[in-house]
Structures are given as structure tokens and as C-alpha cells.
Design a protein around this motif. Sequence first.
Motif, mmCIF file in Angstrom:
data_model
loop_
_atom_site.group_PDB
_atom_site.id
_atom_site.type_symbol
_atom_site.label_atom_id
_atom_site.label_comp_id
_atom_site.label_asym_id
_atom_site.label_seq_id
_atom_site.Cartn_x
_atom_site.Cartn_y
_atom_site.Cartn_z
ATOM 1 N N LYS A 177 0.414 -8.960 6.780
ATOM 2 C CA LYS A 177 1.362 -10.066 6.927
ATOM 3 C C LYS A 177 2.205 -10.210 5.659
ATOM 4 O O LYS A 177 3.447 -10.329 5.715
ATOM 5 N N MET B 295 -6.888 -17.575 11.375
ATOM 6 C CA MET B 295 -5.769 -17.961 12.230
ATOM 7 C C MET B 295 -5.275 -19.369 11.896
ATOM 8 O O MET B 295 -4.063 -19.620 11.790
ATOM 9 N N ASP C 70 -1.528 -20.238 10.927
ATOM 10 C CA ASP C 70 -0.699 -21.067 11.801
ATOM 11 C C ASP C 70 -1.586 -21.861 12.740
ATOM 12 O O ASP C 70 -2.296 -21.287 13.589
ATOM 13 N N LEU D 80 -0.610 -21.644 16.847
ATOM 14 C CA LEU D 80 -1.048 -20.414 17.508
ATOM 15 C C LEU D 80 -2.579 -20.323 17.572
ATOM 16 O O LEU D 80 -3.144 -19.866 18.573
ATOM 17 N N ALA D 81 -3.243 -20.763 16.517
ATOM 18 C CA ALA D 81 -4.701 -20.723 16.488
ATOM 19 C C ALA D 81 -5.288 -21.636 17.562
ATOM 20 O O ALA D 81 -6.301 -21.305 18.193
ATOM 21 N N ILE E 97 0.969 -16.815 23.776
ATOM 22 C CA ILE E 97 1.607 -16.841 22.451
ATOM 23 C C ILE E 97 3.079 -16.486 22.549
ATOM 24 O O ILE E 97 3.946 -17.134 21.951
ATOM 25 N N THR F 166 5.959 -19.619 21.554
ATOM 26 C CA THR F 166 6.488 -19.471 20.191
ATOM 27 C C THR F 166 7.860 -18.824 20.208
ATOM 28 O O THR F 166 8.187 -18.019 21.070
ATOM 29 N N THR G 35 3.693 -12.951 10.330
ATOM 30 C CA THR G 35 2.743 -13.888 10.928
ATOM 31 C C THR G 35 2.407 -13.467 12.361
ATOM 32 O O THR G 35 1.246 -13.466 12.786
ATOM 33 N N PHE H 147 -1.149 -12.255 13.824
ATOM 34 C CA PHE H 147 -1.785 -12.907 14.965
ATOM 35 C C PHE H 147 -2.105 -11.917 16.076
ATOM 36 O O PHE H 147 -3.147 -12.005 16.719
ATOM 37 N N TYR I 91 -5.204 -10.216 15.013
ATOM 38 C CA TYR I 91 -6.364 -11.100 15.123
ATOM 39 C C TYR I 91 -6.762 -11.318 16.589
ATOM 40 O O TYR I 91 -7.945 -11.380 16.922
ATOM 41 N N ILE I 92 -5.733 -11.456 17.461
ATOM 42 C CA ILE I 92 -6.043 -11.643 18.882
ATOM 43 C C ILE I 92 -6.775 -10.426 19.431
ATOM 44 O O ILE I 92 -7.773 -10.534 20.158
#
Length: 577
Positions: free
Chosen positions: A48, A159, A163, A166-167, A265, A269, A280, A284, A287-288
Motif C-alpha cells: 500500500k 483493515m 479504512d 471497508l473493514a 466493496i 466505494t 488502499t 484491501f 486482505y480480502i
Amino acid sequence: MRTKQKTDYHVLLHLCTFIKPYMAYMCLGVSMLLLVLGVQLVRPVIMKEFIDVGVATKDMGLITNYAVAYIGLILFGMIALGVENYALQSFGQRIIYDIRNKIFENILTMSPREFTAYPVGNLVTRVTNDTESIRTLYTEVLVKISSSILQIIGILAFMFLIDTTLATIVLLLVPVFAGVIFIYRKYARKAFRGVRSKVAASNASVQEMLNAILMIKTYVGEIIMEKSYDKVSREFLEAGLFEVKTFAIFRPIVDGLFFVALIAIFTVTGYFDSITEAGTVFAFLQYINRIFEPIKEIAEKYGNLQSALAGAERILPMLESETKQVQKNIVIPKEFSSIHSIEFDHVYFSYDGTENYVLKDINWSLQEGEFLGIAGPSGGGKSTMMQLLLGFEQPTKGCIRINGHDLSSLDARIIRQSMGYVFQDSHLFKGSIEENISLFDSSITEEMIKEAAKRAHLDSSVQRLEEGYQTPVGYLGSLLSQGQRQLLSLARTLVQNKSLLVFDEATSNIDSHTEELLQQSIADMKGDKTMIAIAHRLSTLRDATKIIVISDGEIVEQGTLEEVLGQKGLFYQLWNA
């Protein structure tokens, strides 16, 4: 051994008792696992910053630093992962070594009645398949499920740091996954219990059929046996398909929820319009993807957990029971270095402890150097009486005395150590003739083996073999004749130089020539050894000092050969049959 099904907590709690000796391996593996987990959580953050700071500002210094840091983390993670896998696999293998040995030791110390209550295939499954399923519990399941849970928590935490909006969207999907896993848990345990049960049934069926393969072929029963096994195999198939169906339904649901999260998401967004926010979004997305991987792994490992717990349930009674240690060296007290006398004093025996006696008021005695012959129709109680003498069963009433000592107050293994037993069916192990006579005891010399073989009238036939005493006997002695196997069994007993010899129907399955050799061996030892012979071929009892005749659990006749023949009762009828 059988018991009611234990709770998962009880099973896991008992399995954890095996961890302590190998705690160092576990701590090393868990430490490396946490480092790997930390590396996986930090990498998206570096990426990021690489996009939002390095690429956005076109600062080559920052870009280089982030790239080096990212590559360094990958290399560090690879090393840590290698150490983790080695430590955890070593941890699990060593624990399973202990569990497998304890189960086998437990089987060795079971009484004959306990042992015959279970098909051999079931016991084989306990030692092999069930313990192997438990290995994955230590090496993968518990640690991986725990790490997956920590990974989910860590990803959610990162997360929220990046943000909150989103988290929160991702967090809302977590209860849905929890519900799916809860439902899966119910059906997975049922599926894996069924598979474990059918594995044992299949092993038992194959074992039984292969042990009787000659009889099956003799009666041309291949088709019947094939149909019989097909039924067992089909039940195994159905259990396996139910297991596959359970997982096949669950896995697509997990994959579907992953795409639901992505769509959510992208819908709520508007970050794609800003290059400064691209990092970012990228973080994400990573992470997802990573939060779904541990969820999928939990599902998969939960299946393995159910398989392991199903296997553990089957062996837990063995692990919980107190195992009698198999003594490597049994010390024979001086008073039992030789068997001077045996006495059955008003002995009664019942398998269920009631008055349904299979032996009733048995009275006889035997002095050193005497030869006792036991005769009678099948099912009369002859072999049961020997089970009592060997200490495998205890009299319901009455007393058995060895050298004047009550057998029930002694360690029966001491008596068995002083006794040589020649069975009706001689079991040979994989190896040579020499190894089967010595039973792999390195303290028995080649001279002792040959001397025992000569006394058993086996030596001459062994000398005619090309490899002599090094000749392999084959599977269960298949490369030797029935007569050679029985004489080898006698030699195996004689090489131990026991003071008491027991022949249990030793001549029932051999040819007349081998019977003559065996009778000659018995005659040569008369007066030198104390002997007991159970026989259907009554000619074996010609040289007996005394004979007892058992029918329906009672002694109906006893005396010398001339005396029992003179009574013209049951023995007389058997003799002239």
C-alpha cells in the motif's frame, strides 16, 4: 474397550497429555508460525505504501526501499515457514510414535478373551489408520486452525487501521461464515465417523478372508466371498460419498461469499478515481483474499479435525486404560525355577461369573517328571482348563496351586515363563527357520538351536534344505510342510529348556510319520520333563503317567492307561473309535 462417545473437549484434553515431552518442538513451530503470520499481515501494508507513497511521488529511493523490504519479508517468511513445517511435523511424528506404541502395548497385554472379542482387522486399524488420522491433528489441524483464527483477527485489525468503512463491510460477512461452519460441523462429524467405522469393517473383512483363502478356494467360494466383500465395500463407498458430498456443498458456499465481499466493496466505494487511494484498495483486495483463505482452511482442517476426532474416539479407551507394562526381562523367583507340582483343587469356572459352569469340580495333581494325558470330546473343557493354568482366566471357585502357591496370587507371566507350550496350529513369523526356533532371541546360540532341532527330530529334514537353518519359512510358514512347521514349533519350545511342557492337540493336524517323530520326542523326554498333553489322537497318550477324561466340564474318568481302558467307559469308546 468400547465406551460411549466422548465429547470433543474430552478427546482433545486427553490427546494434549502427549504433548509435554515434545513441548520444545511445538514452541519452535508455533513461534515460526506467528512470524510467518506477521509477515503475511505486513506485506499488504508495505505494498500500500509502495503505491500510495512511492509510486504516487515517483521517489525512486522510497520505491527501492519498499521493494527491498518486500523481497526481504518474502525470503524471511520462506525460511520461517520451512522451520515451522519441520518443527511441527517432527512434533506430530514423535507424539504418534508414542501413541502407536502405547496402543500396540495395550493390545499385547489384552487377555485372550478381550482379544477375541475384536476382529483382527479392527485392531490393525487402531494401530495404523486411526493413529495416522490423529497425526494430522497435531501437525496440521489444531495449529493451523488456531493460526487461521489469529490470521482472521489480525487481518480485520489491519483493515480497521487502514479504512473503517471497508473493514466494517467485511466484518458483516464473518457471522455468515460462522453459521456456515456451524452447520458444516454437524454433518462433517457424522461423515467422518461413518468413514472410520467402514475402514475398520473393510480391514476386518479382508483380514478374515485372506486368512481363510485356501478354504475359500477349496470350496470354490470366490464368487460368494466377492459378493460378501462387495457389500462391505459398497457401505465404505457410501460413507465416502457422504463425506465428499458434505465438503462439496460447503466449499462453493465459501467461494461464493468471497465474491460477495468483492462486489460489496466495489459497489459502496468510489476509491478507484483517486491514484492516492489505489494502494488502499490494493491492500484491501489482498486482505480480502487472505481473510477468505484462512476461512477456507478452517473448513478444510475442520474436516480433518472431525476425521482425527473420529479416529481418536476409537482408540481413546485404549489410551485411557492403564496399560500393563510389557516386561523385557521377567525375573523368575527361585522357588519357580522349576515346576515341581501342579494341583487343581475343586476348580469351577464360568465365563460370566454365574453358576453356568464350563468346568465343574476339577481335581487333579501332577508331580515333577510325570506325564499327564487329557482326553475327551470336543467342547468338553480341555482347552479352557489350560487357559486357567496359563493364568489367562481365574477360577470362579476353587484353587490352582503351582509348587504349593496359589496361582491367583502370582504374576501369571512367571508361570508362563517356566512353561513350554506346543500349540495345535504352529504360527511362524517372517524370517528363517533359525529365527523362528529362537524367536529372534540373540542370546540363543546356533548350537542350542541345532540341539533343540535334533531333539524335535527336525534337524535331518532341515539339513536336506539348500540353505539349511537360514531357509526362509515364507508367509505364515507357507514354504514348509505342516509336519515341518509342527516339529519347528516343538524345537522352539525345547530350545527354551522349560521344565513344564504342554502339548495342546499337537498331533491333530500332522501326518502319521510326523506324529511318530513327535511321539518319539515325547518318549525321550519322559521323566526328564513334566508334561501335559491334550490329545484327540489317543496314541499320543500311550506313555502318560496318568490320564484324565473330561466331558461336559467334568472329570468322568482318571487313572493310568490300563485303568481308564479297564473302566470301559468314554475313554474306551474313544480309543476304539
